[in-house]
Design a protein around this motif. Structure first.
Motif, PDB file in Angstrom:
ATOM      1  N   ASP A 175      -2.543 -16.318 -10.350  1.00  0.00           N
ATOM      2  CA  ASP A 175      -1.485 -16.614 -11.329  1.00  0.00           C
ATOM      3  C   ASP A 175      -0.493 -15.658 -10.704  1.00  0.00           C
ATOM      4  OD1 ASP A 175      -2.640 -14.487 -12.145  1.00  0.00           O
ATOM      5  OD2 ASP A 175      -2.741 -15.427 -14.394  1.00  0.00           O
ATOM      6  N   ARG A 176      -0.547 -14.938  -9.501  1.00  0.00           N
ATOM      7  CA  ARG A 176       0.497 -14.029  -9.445  1.00  0.00           C
ATOM      8  C   ARG A 176       1.909 -14.847  -9.069  1.00  0.00           C
ATOM      9  NH1 ARG A 176      -0.228  -9.000  -7.027  1.00  0.00           N
ATOM     10  NH2 ARG A 176      -2.282  -8.127  -7.130  1.00  0.00           N
ATOM     11  N   ASP A 177       2.830 -14.250  -9.474  1.00  0.00           N
ATOM     12  CA  ASP A 177       4.237 -14.870  -9.407  1.00  0.00           C
ATOM     13  C   ASP A 177       4.895 -14.651  -8.391  1.00  0.00           C
ATOM     14  OD1 ASP A 177       6.747 -16.027  -9.755  1.00  0.00           O
ATOM     15  OD2 ASP A 177       7.118 -14.979 -11.806  1.00  0.00           O
ATOM     16  N   PRO A 178       5.235 -15.522  -7.445  1.00  0.00           N
ATOM     17  CA  PRO A 178       5.903 -15.387  -6.104  1.00  0.00           C
ATOM     18  C   PRO A 178       7.209 -14.742  -6.309  1.00  0.00           C
ATOM     19  CG  PRO A 178       5.001 -17.710  -6.122  1.00  0.00           C
ATOM     20  CD  PRO A 178       4.896 -17.186  -7.587  1.00  0.00           C
ATOM     21  N   LEU A 179       7.691 -14.577  -7.397  1.00  0.00           N
ATOM     22  CA  LEU A 179       9.137 -13.747  -7.610  1.00  0.00           C
ATOM     23  C   LEU A 179       8.935 -12.345  -7.439  1.00  0.00           C
ATOM     24  CD1 LEU A 179      10.808 -15.540 -10.719  1.00  0.00           C
ATOM     25  CD2 LEU A 179      11.457 -15.701  -8.074  1.00  0.00           C
ATOM     26  N   ASN A 208      11.322  -3.876   9.117  1.00  0.00           N
ATOM     27  CA  ASN A 208      10.740  -3.072  10.243  1.00  0.00           C
ATOM     28  C   ASN A 208       9.170  -2.680   9.956  1.00  0.00           C
ATOM     29  OD1 ASN A 208      13.190  -2.425  11.578  1.00  0.00           O
ATOM     30  ND2 ASN A 208      13.765  -0.728   9.939  1.00  0.00           N
ATOM     31  N   ASP A 209       8.715  -3.314   9.168  1.00  0.00           N
ATOM     32  CA  ASP A 209       7.184  -3.090   8.618  1.00  0.00           C
ATOM     33  C   ASP A 209       6.570  -4.276   8.479  1.00  0.00           C
ATOM     34  OD1 ASP A 209       4.434  -2.252   8.351  1.00  0.00           O
ATOM     35  OD2 ASP A 209       5.188  -0.431   7.369  1.00  0.00           O
ATOM     36  N   PRO A 210       6.176  -5.501   9.379  1.00  0.00           N
ATOM     37  CA  PRO A 210       5.478  -6.452   8.998  1.00  0.00           C
ATOM     38  C   PRO A 210       4.281  -6.544   8.409  1.00  0.00           C
ATOM     39  CG  PRO A 210       5.780  -6.332  11.330  1.00  0.00           C
ATOM     40  CD  PRO A 210       6.440  -5.137  11.044  1.00  0.00           C
ATOM     41  N   GLY A 211       3.567  -5.298   8.924  1.00  0.00           N
ATOM     42  CA  GLY A 211       2.287  -5.098   8.244  1.00  0.00           C
ATOM     43  C   GLY A 211       2.326  -5.007   6.650  1.00  0.00           C
ATOM     44  N   LYS A 212       3.489  -4.350   6.113  1.00  0.00           N
ATOM     45  CA  LYS A 212       3.632  -4.229   4.472  1.00  0.00           C
ATOM     46  C   LYS A 212       3.705  -5.387   4.055  1.00  0.00           C
ATOM     47  CE  LYS A 212       5.263   0.503   4.156  1.00  0.00           C
ATOM     48  NZ  LYS A 212       6.475   1.530   3.847  1.00  0.00           N
ATOM     49  N   ALA A 213       4.639  -6.341   4.807  1.00  0.00           N
ATOM     50  CA  ALA A 213       4.709  -7.780   4.085  1.00  0.00           C
ATOM     51  C   ALA A 213       3.706  -8.784   4.159  1.00  0.00           C
ATOM     52  CB  ALA A 213       5.931  -8.478   5.220  1.00  0.00           C
ATOM     53  N   LEU A 214       2.789  -8.424   5.019  1.00  0.00           N
ATOM     54  CA  LEU A 214       1.482  -9.314   5.287  1.00  0.00           C
ATOM     55  C   LEU A 214       0.506  -8.660   4.246  1.00  0.00           C
ATOM     56  CD1 LEU A 214       1.307  -9.621   9.299  1.00  0.00           C
ATOM     57  CD2 LEU A 214       1.966 -11.155   7.516  1.00  0.00           C
ATOM     58  N   ARG A 215       0.436  -7.593   4.035  1.00  0.00           N
ATOM     59  CA  ARG A 215      -0.435  -7.009   3.094  1.00  0.00           C
ATOM     60  C   ARG A 215      -0.253  -7.430   1.689  1.00  0.00           C
ATOM     61  NH1 ARG A 215      -0.515  -2.404   6.477  1.00  0.00           N
ATOM     62  NH2 ARG A 215       1.104  -1.232   5.356  1.00  0.00           N
ATOM     63  N   GLU A 216       0.935  -7.335   1.417  1.00  0.00           N
ATOM     64  CA  GLU A 216       1.371  -7.866  -0.029  1.00  0.00           C
ATOM     65  C   GLU A 216       1.145  -9.611   0.050  1.00  0.00           C
ATOM     66  OE1 GLU A 216       2.950  -7.146  -3.904  1.00  0.00           O
ATOM     67  OE2 GLU A 216       2.265  -5.863  -2.086  1.00  0.00           O
ATOM     68  N   GLY A 217       1.349 -10.251   0.916  1.00  0.00           N
ATOM     69  CA  GLY A 217       1.250 -11.727   0.809  1.00  0.00           C
ATOM     70  C   GLY A 217       0.000 -12.394   0.878  1.00  0.00           C
ATOM     71  N   VAL A 218      -0.974 -11.440   1.380  1.00  0.00           N
ATOM     72  CA  VAL A 218      -2.308 -11.734   1.421  1.00  0.00           C
ATOM     73  C   VAL A 218      -2.848 -11.976  -0.035  1.00  0.00           C
ATOM     74  CG1 VAL A 218      -3.624  -9.667   1.761  1.00  0.00           C
ATOM     75  CG2 VAL A 218      -4.550 -11.726   2.585  1.00  0.00           C
ATOM     76  N   LYS A 219      -1.983 -11.249  -0.916  1.00  0.00           N
ATOM     77  CA  LYS A 219      -2.770 -11.076  -2.395  1.00  0.00           C
ATOM     78  C   LYS A 219      -2.673 -12.430  -2.953  1.00  0.00           C
ATOM     79  CE  LYS A 219      -1.289  -6.230  -2.851  1.00  0.00           C
ATOM     80  NZ  LYS A 219      -0.405  -5.026  -3.482  1.00  0.00           N
ATOM     81  N   TYR A 220      -1.746 -13.201  -2.577  1.00  0.00           N
ATOM     82  CA  TYR A 220      -1.300 -14.510  -3.260  1.00  0.00           C
ATOM     83  C   TYR A 220      -2.016 -15.588  -2.569  1.00  0.00           C
ATOM     84  CZ  TYR A 220       2.782 -12.216  -5.049  1.00  0.00           C
ATOM     85  OH  TYR A 220       3.638 -11.105  -5.766  1.00  0.00           O
TER      86      TYR A 220
END
Length: 261
Positions: A175-179, A208-220
């Protein structure tokens, strides 16, 4: 939404999704219906973008929808209203360089907005009784691919190097909010678009750091697709066309734009 490419592609998919919802259950639609359906798409597109940038496909769609709603009060026929929408979209497109300095510097109009204008004009062609464009089964798939970009005509000011896109399949019970995801991505980049529907979350961000974006995205949820492109390398190669025979010839690319009166 799954097949959308780039920021403008995601926005275009939202315009059509809103349009579809606006016409849901209708067997026929008049000009009021078309203008209101387009407005729903515009609202969904603006909601998906953290910091909407005027002078883009967003502006073209919004101004066209506004003019369409006004026109429907005078003549609600679908052909008349959609013609007004097309005319205003094309007029709005010509104004995009005045709203976005990077376009004015390059001497071009917004590419996403121009694509939307082409789609709208072809819809009008069908509304007026014309044939739908059919795919050509005889297309020569061995033709030389030409790579053209208006970016090659000016020195781009690239703040964030990597254009990062991914689709996350929503997991039951998550139920993580995509916002929250959108807010996080805005803290590490720009050009953020996060679209959430019942099955997936589609993300576009420059960072500049796609890894951070992906690490956060996989939580969803689980990744369905991931794409990361280096925009600095794209810019270095932009404006060059690969011709038959292996030679690269530079062609300045300037989209048509009417001169100011």
């Amino acid at each position: 939404l799954r097949g959308a490419r780039g920021n403008s592609g995601v926005i275009l998919s939202l315009l059509f999704r809103g349009f579809s919802k606006g016409l849901k259950g209708k067997k026929e639609a008049d000009g009021h219906d078309l203008a209101n359906a387009l407005t729903l798409g515009v609202e969904a597109a603006y909601k998906a973008v953290m910091k909407p940038t005027e002078g883009t496909i967003l502006t073209v769609a919004r101004e066209a929808a506004e003019k369409g709603r006004a026109a429907a009060a005078t003549d609600p026929s679908p052909e008349a209203v959609w013609k007004v929408i097309c005319d205003e979209a094309e007029a709005s497109l010509q104004r995009t360089p005045e709203l976005l300095p990077v376009l004015k510097k390059a001497g071009v109009v917004d590419a996403g907005g121009q694509g939307l204008c082409i789609v709208m004009r072809e819809m009008l062609h069908v509304f007026e009784g014309g044939d739908m464009v059919q795919g050509d089964a005889q297309t020569n798939t061995t033709a030389v691919q030409k790579k053209v970009s208006a970016a090659g005509s000016f020195d781009a000011d690239i703040t964030f190097t990597y254009c990062t896109e991914f689709i996350v399949a929503r997991e039951k019970g998550n139920d993580r909010d995509p916002l929250r995801l959108r807010a996080y991505l805005e803290s590490i980049g720009d050009c953020v678009v996060v679209v959430d529907d019942e099955e997936i979350v589609k993300v576009h961000v420059h960072t500049n750091d796609p890894g951070k974006a992906l690490r956060e995205g996989v939580k969803y949820g689980q990744f369905e697709t991931v794409k990361v492109e280096n925009m600095r390398i794209q810019h270095e190669n932009a404006g060059w066309v690969e011709e038959e025979g292996g030679e690269d010839v530079q062609h300045p690319v300037v989209l048509p734009r009417s001169e100011p009166e």
